[in-house]
Design a protein around this motif. Structure first.
Motif, PDB file in Angstrom:
ATOM      1  N   ALA A 273     -38.993  73.708 116.215  1.00 59.04           N
ATOM      2  CA  ALA A 273     -38.983  75.102 116.172  1.00 59.04           C
ATOM      3  C   ALA A 273     -37.549  75.624 117.172  1.00 59.04           C
ATOM      4  O   ALA A 273     -36.907  76.559 116.489  1.00 59.04           O
ATOM      5  N   ALA A 274     -37.193  74.901 118.130  1.00 60.42           N
ATOM      6  CA  ALA A 274     -36.021  75.447 118.822  1.00 60.42           C
ATOM      7  C   ALA A 274     -34.567  74.997 118.001  1.00 60.42           C
ATOM      8  O   ALA A 274     -33.981  75.824 118.067  1.00 60.42           O
ATOM      9  N   GLU A 275     -34.733  73.980 117.330  1.00 59.47           N
ATOM     10  CA  GLU A 275     -33.602  73.945 116.513  1.00 59.47           C
ATOM     11  C   GLU A 275     -33.553  74.873 115.051  1.00 59.47           C
ATOM     12  O   GLU A 275     -32.468  75.059 114.403  1.00 59.47           O
ATOM     13  N   ALA A 276     -34.855  75.214 114.758  1.00 61.24           N
ATOM     14  CA  ALA A 276     -34.622  76.105 113.494  1.00 61.24           C
ATOM     15  C   ALA A 276     -34.457  77.490 113.666  1.00 61.24           C
ATOM     16  O   ALA A 276     -33.870  78.320 112.824  1.00 61.24           O
ATOM     17  N   LEU A 277     -34.427  77.891 114.841  1.00 58.25           N
ATOM     18  CA  LEU A 277     -34.180  79.479 115.158  1.00 58.25           C
ATOM     19  C   LEU A 277     -32.568  79.537 115.326  1.00 58.25           C
ATOM     20  O   LEU A 277     -31.946  79.120 115.937  1.00 58.25           O
ATOM     21  N   PRO A 278     -32.184  80.572 114.720  1.00 54.06           N
ATOM     22  CA  PRO A 278     -30.840  81.038 114.675  1.00 54.06           C
ATOM     23  C   PRO A 278     -30.276  81.606 115.764  1.00 54.06           C
ATOM     24  O   PRO A 278     -29.958  82.804 115.706  1.00 54.06           O
ATOM     25  N   LEU A 279     -30.123  80.808 117.075  1.00 55.96           N
ATOM     26  CA  LEU A 279     -29.950  81.532 118.337  1.00 55.96           C
ATOM     27  C   LEU A 279     -28.283  81.207 118.608  1.00 55.96           C
ATOM     28  O   LEU A 279     -27.657  80.396 117.867  1.00 55.96           O
ATOM     29  N   VAL A 280     -27.621  82.158 119.113  1.00 55.20           N
ATOM     30  CA  VAL A 280     -26.294  81.940 119.416  1.00 55.20           C
ATOM     31  C   VAL A 280     -26.027  82.296 120.841  1.00 55.20           C
ATOM     32  O   VAL A 280     -27.014  82.752 121.604  1.00 55.20           O
ATOM     33  N   ARG A 281     -24.664  82.196 121.421  1.00 53.50           N
ATOM     34  CA  ARG A 281     -24.473  82.088 122.815  1.00 53.50           C
ATOM     35  C   ARG A 281     -24.861  83.355 123.312  1.00 53.50           C
ATOM     36  O   ARG A 281     -24.492  84.503 122.515  1.00 53.50           O
ATOM     37  N   GLY A 282     -25.348  83.494 124.328  1.00 53.70           N
ATOM     38  CA  GLY A 282     -25.846  84.691 125.012  1.00 53.70           C
ATOM     39  C   GLY A 282     -27.335  85.125 124.717  1.00 53.70           C
ATOM     40  O   GLY A 282     -27.779  85.966 125.213  1.00 53.70           O
TER      41      GLY A 282
ATOM     42  N   ARG B 131     -32.950  75.024 108.200  1.00 59.07           N
ATOM     43  CA  ARG B 131     -33.687  73.905 107.767  1.00 59.07           C
ATOM     44  C   ARG B 131     -33.142  72.670 108.132  1.00 59.07           C
ATOM     45  O   ARG B 131     -31.996  72.531 108.277  1.00 59.07           O
ATOM     46  N   PRO B 132     -33.853  71.579 108.576  1.00 56.19           N
ATOM     47  CA  PRO B 132     -33.084  70.423 108.662  1.00 56.19           C
ATOM     48  C   PRO B 132     -32.821  69.730 107.702  1.00 56.19           C
ATOM     49  O   PRO B 132     -33.064  70.048 106.682  1.00 56.19           O
ATOM     50  N   LEU B 133     -31.998  68.443 107.844  1.00 55.64           N
ATOM     51  CA  LEU B 133     -31.691  67.704 106.629  1.00 55.64           C
ATOM     52  C   LEU B 133     -33.018  67.069 105.953  1.00 55.64           C
ATOM     53  O   LEU B 133     -33.724  66.508 106.520  1.00 55.64           O
ATOM     54  N   ALA B 134     -32.742  67.247 104.776  1.00 55.37           N
ATOM     55  CA  ALA B 134     -34.170  67.042 104.098  1.00 55.37           C
ATOM     56  C   ALA B 134     -34.257  65.414 103.631  1.00 55.37           C
ATOM     57  O   ALA B 134     -33.480  65.111 103.380  1.00 55.37           O
ATOM     58  N   GLY B 135     -35.633  65.064 103.756  1.00 54.78           N
ATOM     59  CA  GLY B 135     -35.860  63.725 103.312  1.00 54.78           C
ATOM     60  C   GLY B 135     -36.573  63.997 101.843  1.00 54.78           C
ATOM     61  O   GLY B 135     -36.833  64.927 101.571  1.00 54.78           O
ATOM     62  N   TYR B 136     -36.397  62.957 100.914  1.00 52.39           N
ATOM     63  CA  TYR B 136     -36.807  63.210  99.794  1.00 52.39           C
ATOM     64  C   TYR B 136     -38.165  63.736  99.668  1.00 52.39           C
ATOM     65  O   TYR B 136     -38.509  64.692  98.477  1.00 52.39           O
TER      66      TYR B 136
END
Length: 403
Positions: free
Chosen positions: A94-103, A238-243
């Protein structure tokens, strides 16, 4: 006739020789869960299908059935459920998926288990977001305190629906409504709630909900899930997809791999569902089989019925602790209660000593603290009964008199 709690209790062999009141740590597994894993292992051992390819497809179907059980448990769609290793993995995704930016700023209550905060602390270093603590008040995480700390740059509230050290349960419905109104992402760790108290995501606006199987879902096999609300999926990284996270080709993967003209450099599309956040390869099939069976038992008993039963047990426990004369740490309001009740007999050292004394008497509990809040933590689950609670109280009373 629905499954009774006494019938469910008989599926937990670990209760035959001990009083187990520690599902909030690592729960016991019911017989049906270990049998489901045994069935999967037999399939892996002998390949009962006509080919290994067909056996693999059958294994995938078993895993998909667990996704359906989990969707039913929280009133979600199957396309909103990703099977993951644990709540830790789900929260990290979840933390990696959210489009957060500096600040950007993330709110985290100070009672949380460390993993709720850890992904955001890491992004604080790598991305430059800021993590803002929400102080508890007497062991309570109050919605008004969260609201006061939501500012112009607040993007995320990361919170446990039930706090691990004292069992305080937040009002997810009110939190979800507030976060939606303020345009704040709501990321929920439900590992200390699901299986004991119901959650209905169709009625409660939650963006992400992560839950491992090894606590109140009674599946300590390294498999859990992440709910990702359908309406927010398109906005996520999205993460790098597995097949296996790709759209299934016509005729299925077995037919596809028999086609001479396929290439690894073709055009592929990830599925437009929560499954895209899974590993995308060979997952934890036996763990999923066990989790699906355990969740099936919870659904058979009825999540709302389980919650009412557990509140009755905790009522009995709190009344007994008052009678014995120890401090009940858990806030008492029923709407904020869960399966966890924490109490204290004095210092942290005295609480640890009491937990050791209880273990010697065959009564299993834990001692947990966060930000100075906690004590002896007792977990009352649907496989427990008043006799278990009475045995705990008896040992506590004897120890109190002995001191």
């Amino acid at each position: 006739m629905p499954l009774s709690f006494s019938e469910a209790r008989r599926e937990f062999r670990g209760l035959e020789e001990k009083v187990f009141l520690d599902a909030a740590c690592v729960s016991l597994a019911p017989r049906r869960a270990t049998e489901a894993i045994g069935e999967f292992l037999r399939r892996a051992e002998v390949c009962p299908e006509r080919s290994a390819t067909e056996n693999h497809i059958a294994m995938d179907a078993m895993r998909a059935a667990t996704r359906r059980e989990l969707a039913g448990l929280i009133s979600a769609g199957e396309d909103e459920i990703a099977l993951v290793e644990s709540a830790t993995q789900g929260l990290t995704i979840a933390a990696e998926a959210l489009p957060l930016v500096r600040g950007d700023r993330v709110l985290v209550p100070d009672l949380e288990f460390l993993q709720v905060a850890l992904p955001w602390l890491q992004k604080q270093k790598s991305v430059g977001i800021e993590v803002d603590p929400v102080p508890n008040r007497g062991g309570e995480v109050r919605i008004e305190d969260i609201a006061e700390r939501i500012g112009a740059r607040t993007r995320v509230l990361a919170i446990s629906s039930v706090q691990w050290s004292n069992g305080y349960r937040v009002d997810l419905g009110a939190l979800g409504a507030m976060c939606r109104e303020r345009r704040v992402w709501l990321v929920v760790d439900a590992i200390q709630q699901l299986g004991a108290m119901p959650i209905d995501v169709a009625a409660t606006p939650v963006d992400f909900l992560a839950c491992g199987g090894h606590k109140w879902l009674n599946a300590p096999f390294g498999c859990g899930f992440l709910y990702v609300k359908r309406e927010v999926q398109a906005a996520l990284r999205r993460p790098l997809a597995g097949y296996l996270s790709l759209e299934t080709p016509a005729g299925g993967w077995g037919k596809y791999f028999e086609t001479p003209t396929i290439s690894p450099l073709g055009e592929f599309r990830a599925v437009e569902e929560a499954k895209a956040f899974e590993v995308g390869g060979t997952g934890n099939y036996p763990g999923a089989a066990g989790l699906g069976a355990s969740v099936g038992m919870i659904r058979e008993l009825g999540p709302r019925r389980i919650g009412e039963y557990i509140v009755g047990l905790t009522d009995h426990l709190i009344a007994g602790l008052d009678r014995v004369g120890v401090e009940v740490v858990t806030p008492r309001a029923r709407e904020n209660r869960s399966g966890i009740v924490a109490f204290s007999v004095g210092t942290a050292e005295q609480n640890v000593a009491l937990a050791e004394w209880l273990a010697e008497a065959g009564v299993l509990v834990s001692v947990r603290y966060t930000s100075g809040v906690g004590g002896v933590r007792v977990s009352c689950h649907f496989f427990n009964n008043n006799a278990d609670v009475d045995r705990l109280l008896e040992v506590v009373e004897v120890e109190r008199k002995r001191r």
